[in-house]
Design an enzyme around this catalytic site. Sequence first.
Site, PDB file in Angstrom:
ATOM      1  N   LYS A   1       0.835  -1.206   0.000  1.00 22.65           N
ATOM      2  CA  LYS A   1       0.000   0.000   0.000  1.00 22.65           C
ATOM      3  C   LYS A   1       0.869   1.256   0.000  1.00 22.65           C
ATOM      4  O   LYS A   1       0.549   2.233  -0.668  1.00 22.65           O
ATOM      5  CB  LYS A   1      -0.938  -0.012   1.210  1.00 22.65           C
ATOM      6  CG  LYS A   1      -1.977  -1.120   1.112  1.00 22.65           C
ATOM      7  CD  LYS A   1      -3.037  -0.985   2.172  1.00 22.65           C
ATOM      8  CE  LYS A   1      -3.818  -2.271   2.385  1.00 22.65           C
ATOM      9  NZ  LYS A   1      -4.657  -2.675   1.281  1.00 22.65           N
TER      10      LYS A   1
ATOM     11  N   ARG B   1     -17.722  16.947  20.960  1.00 19.66           N
ATOM     12  CA  ARG B   1     -16.555  16.957  21.836  1.00 19.66           C
ATOM     13  C   ARG B   1     -16.844  17.873  23.033  1.00 19.66           C
ATOM     14  O   ARG B   1     -17.620  18.824  22.932  1.00 19.66           O
ATOM     15  CB  ARG B   1     -15.332  17.490  21.090  1.00 19.66           C
ATOM     16  CG  ARG B   1     -15.025  16.763  19.796  1.00 19.66           C
ATOM     17  CD  ARG B   1     -14.478  15.391  20.021  1.00 19.66           C
ATOM     18  NE  ARG B   1     -13.233  15.408  20.772  1.00 19.66           N
ATOM     19  CZ  ARG B   1     -12.638  14.300  21.228  1.00 19.66           C
ATOM     20  NH1 ARG B   1     -13.198  13.116  21.030  1.00 19.66           N
ATOM     21  NH2 ARG B   1     -11.514  14.378  21.882  1.00 19.66           N
TER      22      ARG B   1
ATOM     23  N   SER C   1      -8.397  11.437  28.312  1.00 19.43           N
ATOM     24  CA  SER C   1      -7.751  12.380  27.397  1.00 19.43           C
ATOM     25  C   SER C   1      -7.484  13.725  28.082  1.00 19.43           C
ATOM     26  O   SER C   1      -6.526  14.420  27.745  1.00 19.43           O
ATOM     27  CB  SER C   1      -8.607  12.581  26.148  1.00 19.43           C
ATOM     28  OG  SER C   1      -9.934  12.862  26.510  1.00 19.43           O
ATOM     29  N   TYR C   2      -8.318  14.087  29.061  1.00 21.74           N
ATOM     30  CA  TYR C   2      -8.101  15.351  29.787  1.00 21.74           C
ATOM     31  C   TYR C   2      -6.728  15.353  30.448  1.00 21.74           C
ATOM     32  O   TYR C   2      -5.972  16.317  30.338  1.00 21.74           O
ATOM     33  CB  TYR C   2      -9.189  15.556  30.851  1.00 21.74           C
ATOM     34  CG  TYR C   2      -8.927  16.770  31.713  1.00 21.74           C
ATOM     35  CD1 TYR C   2      -9.382  18.025  31.319  1.00 21.74           C
ATOM     36  CD2 TYR C   2      -8.187  16.674  32.893  1.00 21.74           C
ATOM     37  CE1 TYR C   2      -9.122  19.151  32.081  1.00 21.74           C
ATOM     38  CE2 TYR C   2      -7.917  17.795  33.662  1.00 21.74           C
ATOM     39  CZ  TYR C   2      -8.384  19.031  33.254  1.00 21.74           C
ATOM     40  OH  TYR C   2      -8.112  20.125  34.005  1.00 21.74           O
ATOM     41  N   ARG C   3      -6.387  14.281  31.116  1.00 21.07           N
ATOM     42  CA  ARG C   3      -5.090  14.235  31.820  1.00 21.07           C
ATOM     43  C   ARG C   3      -3.934  14.253  30.829  1.00 21.07           C
ATOM     44  O   ARG C   3      -2.837  14.697  31.155  1.00 21.07           O
ATOM     45  CB  ARG C   3      -5.008  12.997  32.725  1.00 21.07           C
ATOM     46  CG  ARG C   3      -3.752  12.989  33.585  1.00 21.07           C
ATOM     47  CD  ARG C   3      -3.811  12.014  34.756  1.00 21.07           C
ATOM     48  NE  ARG C   3      -2.607  12.124  35.574  1.00 21.07           N
ATOM     49  CZ  ARG C   3      -1.637  11.213  35.623  1.00 21.07           C
ATOM     50  NH1 ARG C   3      -1.750  10.081  34.943  1.00 21.07           N
ATOM     51  NH2 ARG C   3      -0.571  11.408  36.368  1.00 21.07           N
ATOM     52  N   ARG C   4      -4.189  13.784  29.614  1.00 18.49           N
ATOM     53  CA  ARG C   4      -3.145  13.848  28.592  1.00 18.49           C
ATOM     54  C   ARG C   4      -3.050  15.244  27.970  1.00 18.49           C
ATOM     55  O   ARG C   4      -2.292  15.453  27.034  1.00 18.49           O
ATOM     56  CB  ARG C   4      -3.403  12.806  27.500  1.00 18.49           C
ATOM     57  CG  ARG C   4      -3.398  11.359  27.988  1.00 18.49           C
ATOM     58  CD  ARG C   4      -3.290  10.370  26.829  1.00 18.49           C
ATOM     59  NE  ARG C   4      -4.276  10.596  25.789  1.00 18.49           N
ATOM     60  CZ  ARG C   4      -5.491  10.071  25.750  1.00 18.49           C
ATOM     61  NH1 ARG C   4      -5.884   9.262  26.730  1.00 18.49           N
ATOM     62  NH2 ARG C   4      -6.311  10.338  24.762  1.00 18.49           N
TER      63      ARG C   4
ATOM     64  N   ASP D   1     -13.647  11.226  32.339  1.00 13.93           N
ATOM     65  CA  ASP D   1     -13.189  10.043  33.070  1.00 13.93           C
ATOM     66  C   ASP D   1     -12.694  10.485  34.435  1.00 13.93           C
ATOM     67  O   ASP D   1     -11.727  11.239  34.517  1.00 13.93           O
ATOM     68  CB  ASP D   1     -12.047   9.362  32.302  1.00 13.93           C
ATOM     69  CG  ASP D   1     -12.461   8.937  30.903  1.00 13.93           C
ATOM     70  OD1 ASP D   1     -13.344   8.069  30.800  1.00 13.93           O
ATOM     71  OD2 ASP D   1     -11.916   9.480  29.922  1.00 13.93           O
TER      72      ASP D   1
ATOM     73  N   ASP E   1     -17.591   8.616  32.984  1.00 16.02           N
ATOM     74  CA  ASP E   1     -17.173   7.330  33.545  1.00 16.02           C
ATOM     75  C   ASP E   1     -16.506   7.583  34.886  1.00 16.02           C
ATOM     76  O   ASP E   1     -15.576   8.395  34.971  1.00 16.02           O
ATOM     77  CB  ASP E   1     -16.151   6.634  32.626  1.00 16.02           C
ATOM     78  CG  ASP E   1     -16.781   6.148  31.328  1.00 16.02           C
ATOM     79  OD1 ASP E   1     -18.002   5.901  31.316  1.00 16.02           O
ATOM     80  OD2 ASP E   1     -16.039   6.007  30.332  1.00 16.02           O
TER      81      ASP E   1
HETATM   82  N1  DCP Z   1      -8.808   2.333  27.947  1.00 14.33           N
HETATM   83  C1  DCP Z   1      -8.032   1.267  27.508  1.00 14.33           C
HETATM   84  N2  DCP Z   1      -8.522   0.405  26.570  1.00 14.33           N
HETATM   85  C2  DCP Z   1      -9.755   0.582  26.049  1.00 14.33           C
HETATM   86  C3  DCP Z   1     -10.553   1.659  26.474  1.00 14.33           C
HETATM   87  C4  DCP Z   1     -10.053   2.525  27.434  1.00 14.33           C
HETATM   88  O1  DCP Z   1      -6.913   1.101  27.978  1.00 14.33           O
HETATM   89  N3  DCP Z   1     -10.215  -0.280  25.131  1.00 14.33           N
HETATM   90  C5  DCP Z   1      -8.246   3.281  28.923  1.00 14.33           C
HETATM   91  C6  DCP Z   1      -7.314   4.238  28.214  1.00 14.33           C
HETATM   92  C7  DCP Z   1      -8.155   5.434  27.983  1.00 14.33           C
HETATM   93  C8  DCP Z   1      -9.015   5.460  29.245  1.00 14.33           C
HETATM   94  O2  DCP Z   1      -9.258   4.075  29.517  1.00 14.33           O
HETATM   95  O3  DCP Z   1      -7.393   6.609  27.873  1.00 14.33           O
HETATM   96  C9  DCP Z   1     -10.301   6.213  29.079  1.00 14.33           C
HETATM   97  O4  DCP Z   1     -11.036   5.688  27.985  1.00 14.33           O
HETATM   98  P1  DCP Z   1     -11.846   6.616  26.995  1.00 14.33           P
HETATM   99  O5  DCP Z   1     -12.590   5.710  26.086  1.00 14.33           O
HETATM  100  O6  DCP Z   1     -12.644   7.598  27.757  1.00 14.33           O
HETATM  101  O7  DCP Z   1     -10.721   7.313  26.090  1.00 14.33           O
HETATM  102  P2  DCP Z   1      -9.936   8.686  26.245  1.00 14.33           P
HETATM  103  O8  DCP Z   1     -10.336   9.412  27.478  1.00 14.33           O
HETATM  104  O9  DCP Z   1      -8.506   8.361  26.085  1.00 14.33           O
HETATM  105  O10 DCP Z   1     -10.368   9.537  24.962  1.00 14.33           O
HETATM  106  P3  DCP Z   1     -11.758  10.340  24.748  1.00 14.33           P
HETATM  107  O11 DCP Z   1     -11.442  11.794  24.723  1.00 14.33           O
HETATM  108  O12 DCP Z   1     -12.246   9.863  23.421  1.00 14.33           O
HETATM  109  O13 DCP Z   1     -12.673   9.965  25.858  1.00 14.33           O
HETATM  110 MG    MG Z   2     -12.344   9.681  27.926  1.00 14.13          MG
HETATM  111 MN    MN Z   3     -14.244   7.080  29.193  1.00 15.03          MN
END
Ligand code: DCP
Ligand code: MG
Ligand code: MN
Length: 341
Positions: A73, A149, A180-183, A192, A256
């Site tokens: 690809k 979002r 994602s907030y903590r990131r 979360d 969550d």
């Molecule tokens: N998580 C994981 N594996 C998954 C789902 C979640 O390890 N299959 C962990 C990592 C994620 C955290 O849980 O960062 C929170 O899950 P979210 O689905 O809320 O994802 P994020 O907070 O990272 O992104 P978003 O902004 O989409 O909520």
């Molecule tokens: Mg999240």
């Molecule tokens: Mn979540």
Amino acid sequence: MQKPDSDAPRNNPNKRTIEILQQISDYYERMADHWRSYSYRRAINALRRQTEKIVTRKQAQSIRGIGERLADKIEEIVLTDRLRQLDNTGSTPEDRILQEFIGIYGVGLSQASKWLAQGFRSLEDLLTNAQLSPNQRIGVGHYDDFMQRIPRKEVETHGAIVRKAIHSIDPDMQVIIAGSYRRGALDSGDIDVLITKPDTSLDHIRSLMNDQVIPQLFADGYLQVGLATSRQHNGDGSKWHGASTVPGSTTWRRIDLLFVPGDEFGAALIYFTGNDIFNRSMRLLAHKKGLCLNQRGLYANVLRNAQRVKVNPGRLLESRDERRIFALLGVPWRPPEQRIC
Ligand code: DCP
Ligand code: MG
Ligand code: MN
């Protein structure tokens, strides 16, 4: 989730290839084909590390993380500046309906395909004519809400409301916005919240939340609904899923709550900070070192049978301290902002 190429060097010689691979990865993500999406993201990460432009199949194949099919690809992308496959994706009405259905909270590819095969054609159609579970009904009814979002500022407001309710009952509880907030994300898909207290059991935290805090947050008009979780995903009842709104808004947000016993704080924080791909690579790394990392801790001497099923939990090495888990794995500390794969 933030896109893996968001921090790609602007002058990367493989920038265009990466862009197209990203589009394919996004497509598979929309189609809930997480595994394919993941293999494209892995190839993108491998390409980002190259200092030379990768042109031929042979060059591509010599890179770790890029297999035969992806190498083909990549060659096609470089030769034609596009991938034929992209031109045929997401364009039929069925594709678009499938994507819409997959966007419903809690709905995956198999459920979405089933509805499509049964002849359902829209969200309205599902609401009036399909047999929906309570969760699905909420997911469809609040489709537009859950698609939006959540700005970082609003995530903070949610965190403050939850924290205040918890502290009015026990000021020693710790309430941390993870995900994602903590990131450091500027906006999030959901909120979360990790809830813990030093030297405190899961049972204690769970009953405090279920018997006092959550009912109070419903009474305050903040929580709107609880969403059932499958036993498979929440065997020990340590997670609570639901929806909430901040005062003055009518938009439902997904929230969550993760209840964590005091001595598992570090491992749970790594898990709940993510992102999911980062977690997967940390766990894989642990596995390669003969260890086992999960949301409860880092373990040694885990015994598995021939089917690779755990037969004993192993010896706990560390679970309280996030940094020590990195150190024991031999991974240089990575602040949450850099845990994007
Ligand atoms: N998580 C994981 N594996 C998954 C789902 C979640 O390890 N299959 C962990 C990592 C994620 C955290 O849980 O960062 C929170 O899950 P979210 O689905 O809320 O994802 P994020 O907070 O990272 O992104 P978003 O902004 O989409 O909520
Ligand atoms: Mg999240
Ligand atoms: Mn979540």
